[in-house]
Scaffold this motif. Sequence first.
Motif, PDB file in Angstrom:
ATOM      1  N   PRO A 122      12.181   6.461 -13.548  1.00  0.00           N
ATOM      2  CA  PRO A 122      13.204   7.385 -14.066  1.00  0.00           C
ATOM      3  C   PRO A 122      13.641   7.062 -15.492  1.00  0.00           C
ATOM      4  N   ASP A 123      13.823   5.766 -15.790  1.00  0.00           N
ATOM      5  CA  ASP A 123      14.280   5.394 -17.125  1.00  0.00           C
ATOM      6  C   ASP A 123      13.206   5.651 -18.167  1.00  0.00           C
ATOM      7  N   LEU A 124      11.938   5.392 -17.826  1.00  0.00           N
ATOM      8  CA  LEU A 124      10.846   5.650 -18.764  1.00  0.00           C
ATOM      9  C   LEU A 124      10.758   7.140 -19.094  1.00  0.00           C
ATOM     10  N   GLU A 129       6.216  -1.627  -6.665  1.00  0.00           N
ATOM     11  CA  GLU A 129       7.639  -1.441  -6.405  1.00  0.00           C
ATOM     12  C   GLU A 129       8.446  -1.444  -7.704  1.00  0.00           C
ATOM     13  N   ARG A 130       8.161  -2.410  -8.574  1.00  0.00           N
ATOM     14  CA  ARG A 130       8.889  -2.486  -9.844  1.00  0.00           C
ATOM     15  C   ARG A 130       8.525  -1.318 -10.746  1.00  0.00           C
ATOM     16  N   ALA A 131       7.278  -0.853 -10.678  1.00  0.00           N
ATOM     17  CA  ALA A 131       6.869   0.301 -11.488  1.00  0.00           C
ATOM     18  C   ALA A 131       7.638   1.549 -11.053  1.00  0.00           C
ATOM     19  N   ILE A 132       7.789   1.727  -9.742  1.00  0.00           N
ATOM     20  CA  ILE A 132       8.528   2.887  -9.231  1.00  0.00           C
ATOM     21  C   ILE A 132       9.982   2.847  -9.696  1.00  0.00           C
ATOM     22  N   GLU A 133      10.591   1.664  -9.653  1.00  0.00           N
ATOM     23  CA  GLU A 133      11.978   1.526 -10.105  1.00  0.00           C
ATOM     24  C   GLU A 133      12.135   1.903 -11.582  1.00  0.00           C
ATOM     25  N   ALA A 134      11.090   1.650 -12.374  1.00  0.00           N
ATOM     26  CA  ALA A 134      11.177   1.885 -13.814  1.00  0.00           C
ATOM     27  C   ALA A 134      10.915   3.344 -14.205  1.00  0.00           C
ATOM     28  N   LEU A 191       0.828  -1.201   0.000  1.00  0.00           N
ATOM     29  CA  LEU A 191       0.000   0.000   0.000  1.00  0.00           C
ATOM     30  C   LEU A 191       0.869   1.260   0.000  1.00  0.00           C
ATOM     31  N   VAL A 192       1.973   1.223   0.724  1.00  0.00           N
ATOM     32  CA  VAL A 192       2.896   2.368   0.709  1.00  0.00           C
ATOM     33  C   VAL A 192       3.400   2.606  -0.715  1.00  0.00           C
ATOM     34  N   ALA A 193       3.770   1.531  -1.406  1.00  0.00           N
ATOM     35  CA  ALA A 193       4.289   1.665  -2.764  1.00  0.00           C
ATOM     36  C   ALA A 193       3.218   2.165  -3.730  1.00  0.00           C
ATOM     37  N   ARG A 194       1.996   1.678  -3.578  1.00  0.00           N
ATOM     38  CA  ARG A 194       0.914   2.147  -4.451  1.00  0.00           C
ATOM     39  C   ARG A 194       0.669   3.639  -4.247  1.00  0.00           C
ATOM     40  N   LEU A 195       0.687   4.068  -3.012  1.00  0.00           N
ATOM     41  CA  LEU A 195       0.442   5.482  -2.741  1.00  0.00           C
ATOM     42  C   LEU A 195       1.597   6.337  -3.251  1.00  0.00           C
ATOM     43  N   ARG A 196       2.825   5.861  -3.102  1.00  0.00           N
ATOM     44  CA  ARG A 196       3.966   6.589  -3.672  1.00  0.00           C
ATOM     45  C   ARG A 196       3.807   6.756  -5.175  1.00  0.00           C
ATOM     46  N   LEU A 197       3.351   5.692  -5.828  1.00  0.00           N
ATOM     47  CA  LEU A 197       3.197   5.731  -7.287  1.00  0.00           C
ATOM     48  C   LEU A 197       2.170   6.766  -7.705  1.00  0.00           C
ATOM     49  N   ILE A 198       0.985   6.741  -7.085  1.00  0.00           N
ATOM     50  CA  ILE A 198      -0.087   7.627  -7.520  1.00  0.00           C
ATOM     51  C   ILE A 198       0.144   9.067  -7.077  1.00  0.00           C
ATOM     52  N   ARG A 199       0.941   9.282  -6.054  1.00  0.00           N
ATOM     53  CA  ARG A 199       1.236  10.648  -5.617  1.00  0.00           C
ATOM     54  C   ARG A 199       2.475  11.232  -6.317  1.00  0.00           C
ATOM     55  N   THR A 200       3.083  10.477  -7.206  1.00  0.00           N
ATOM     56  CA  THR A 200       4.213  10.987  -7.976  1.00  0.00           C
ATOM     57  C   THR A 200       3.700  11.924  -9.069  1.00  0.00           C
ATOM     58  N   PRO A 201       4.214  13.136  -9.154  1.00  0.00           N
ATOM     59  CA  PRO A 201       3.738  14.079 -10.183  1.00  0.00           C
ATOM     60  C   PRO A 201       3.845  13.477 -11.585  1.00  0.00           C
ATOM     61  N   GLY A 202       2.781  13.645 -12.355  1.00  0.00           N
ATOM     62  CA  GLY A 202       2.760  13.128 -13.717  1.00  0.00           C
ATOM     63  C   GLY A 202       2.179  11.736 -13.841  1.00  0.00           C
ATOM     64  N   VAL A 203       1.951  11.046 -12.721  1.00  0.00           N
ATOM     65  CA  VAL A 203       1.368   9.702 -12.764  1.00  0.00           C
ATOM     66  C   VAL A 203      -0.114   9.804 -12.429  1.00  0.00           C
ATOM     67  N   GLY A 204      -0.958   9.739 -13.451  1.00  0.00           N
ATOM     68  CA  GLY A 204      -2.397   9.771 -13.253  1.00  0.00           C
ATOM     69  C   GLY A 204      -2.968   8.370 -13.211  1.00  0.00           C
ATOM     70  N   ARG A 215      11.334  15.833 -18.413  1.00  0.00           N
ATOM     71  CA  ARG A 215      11.870  16.169 -17.099  1.00  0.00           C
ATOM     72  C   ARG A 215      12.083  14.918 -16.253  1.00  0.00           C
ATOM     73  N   PRO A 216      13.012  14.967 -15.305  1.00  0.00           N
ATOM     74  CA  PRO A 216      13.181  13.846 -14.383  1.00  0.00           C
ATOM     75  C   PRO A 216      11.935  13.662 -13.520  1.00  0.00           C
ATOM     76  N   VAL A 217      11.704  12.429 -13.125  1.00  0.00           N
ATOM     77  CA  VAL A 217      10.551  12.119 -12.284  1.00  0.00           C
ATOM     78  C   VAL A 217      10.975  12.163 -10.819  1.00  0.00           C
ATOM     79  N   LEU A 218      10.249  12.929 -10.022  1.00  0.00           N
ATOM     80  CA  LEU A 218      10.500  13.005  -8.587  1.00  0.00           C
ATOM     81  C   LEU A 218       9.483  12.116  -7.877  1.00  0.00           C
ATOM     82  N   VAL A 219       9.870  10.895  -7.601  1.00  0.00           N
ATOM     83  CA  VAL A 219       8.960   9.919  -7.006  1.00  0.00           C
ATOM     84  C   VAL A 219       8.635  10.314  -5.571  1.00  0.00           C
ATOM     85  N   ALA A 220       7.363  10.237  -5.215  1.00  0.00           N
ATOM     86  CA  ALA A 220       6.952  10.520  -3.839  1.00  0.00           C
ATOM     87  C   ALA A 220       7.693   9.585  -2.883  1.00  0.00           C
ATOM     88  N   SER A 221       8.105  10.113  -1.749  1.00  0.00           N
ATOM     89  CA  SER A 221       8.915   9.336  -0.811  1.00  0.00           C
ATOM     90  C   SER A 221       8.055   8.385   0.010  1.00  0.00           C
TER      91      SER A 221
END
Length: 361
Positions: A40-42, A33-38, A5-18, A49-55
Amino acid sequence: MTSDLVARLRLIRTPGVGPVTARQLLARFGSPERAIEALPDLARRGGGRPVLVASAAQAERELGAVETFGGRWLVLGQGLYPRPLAEQEDAPPLLIARGNLNLMDRPLIAIVGARNASAAACRFARGLAHELGREGATVVSGLARGIDTAAHDGAFETGTVGVVAGGLDVFYPPENEERQRAMFENGLVLAEMPLGTEPRARHFPYRNRIIAGMSLGTVVVEAAPRSGSLITARMAAEAGREVMAVPGSPLDPRAQGCNQLIRDGATLVQNARDVLESVRGIGGMVRSPADRFDHRPEPPAEPDDADRRTVEELLGPSPVPVDEIVRQSGLAPGAVQLVLLELDLAGRLDRHAGGKVSLAG
């Protein structure tokens, strides 16, 4: 709180991820977790612009605040999530809920309409909602003034669901605070936005898609042309749900939207029996979330630079269906979707209703 759940929330709260982007990322990479790792490269391959993933700390703070407030998380693809809403491509990956989740086990019917509704229309909406509740349905609306308020009041005794445009702890309009607090205890309130979010004009169409998407049918009681209620009706039609309208006097501008809907093919309804007859059978057509949303990675479809140029050249400022890009490019659908995902994460793509996309800016 679980790491998932922490990882899902990080993903959806990352700017640009709708919602659409999050869903595609999960489908492609198999886990948040694997989506978050991917990410920056995507974004790098998309040329933006670089992606600033929610912490993780940020996500954990929000999860703790929701728990303290008495809310629960509904996760797309998991059991408590509204089944009809899970069918929609742009369904929220996470919803925050407070109240009686069992109300979503019954047939869900949306009632929407004008904020400046006439007294007669409010009386009708209140009575219709009461009848639907007595017949075993759950009424869904948006906790706005006018028709929404009347619908919630009519169905309050049997249970009603309110979907808010801001945070679950924000009461808008202010005069509905007591009503919303009562629904925390005797109904159900849902929100997509984080706690503390004040509703803005851009939030209401997102709220409307949830109302339309989770309901088997939408009843419009009174609405002016180009109103938010008609947007909800359009979204319901696009979702393959029944659109119903209550006719009104041609002399009342507030009835023009409903009369137009009926002229365009919406079902004319006058009572709860009409509504229930109209939605009969739709519930069986809605697949379970597992049928539509799972976390198995898609077969790899890795586009090269030439494929990326092909897709970009087919894009422009005017929205175009993704299917049309696939057809004209001659590329595999998975390859096209990955290029669009890269452009989206790079801030170079705009997504529109109906599965359409365009170049940003």
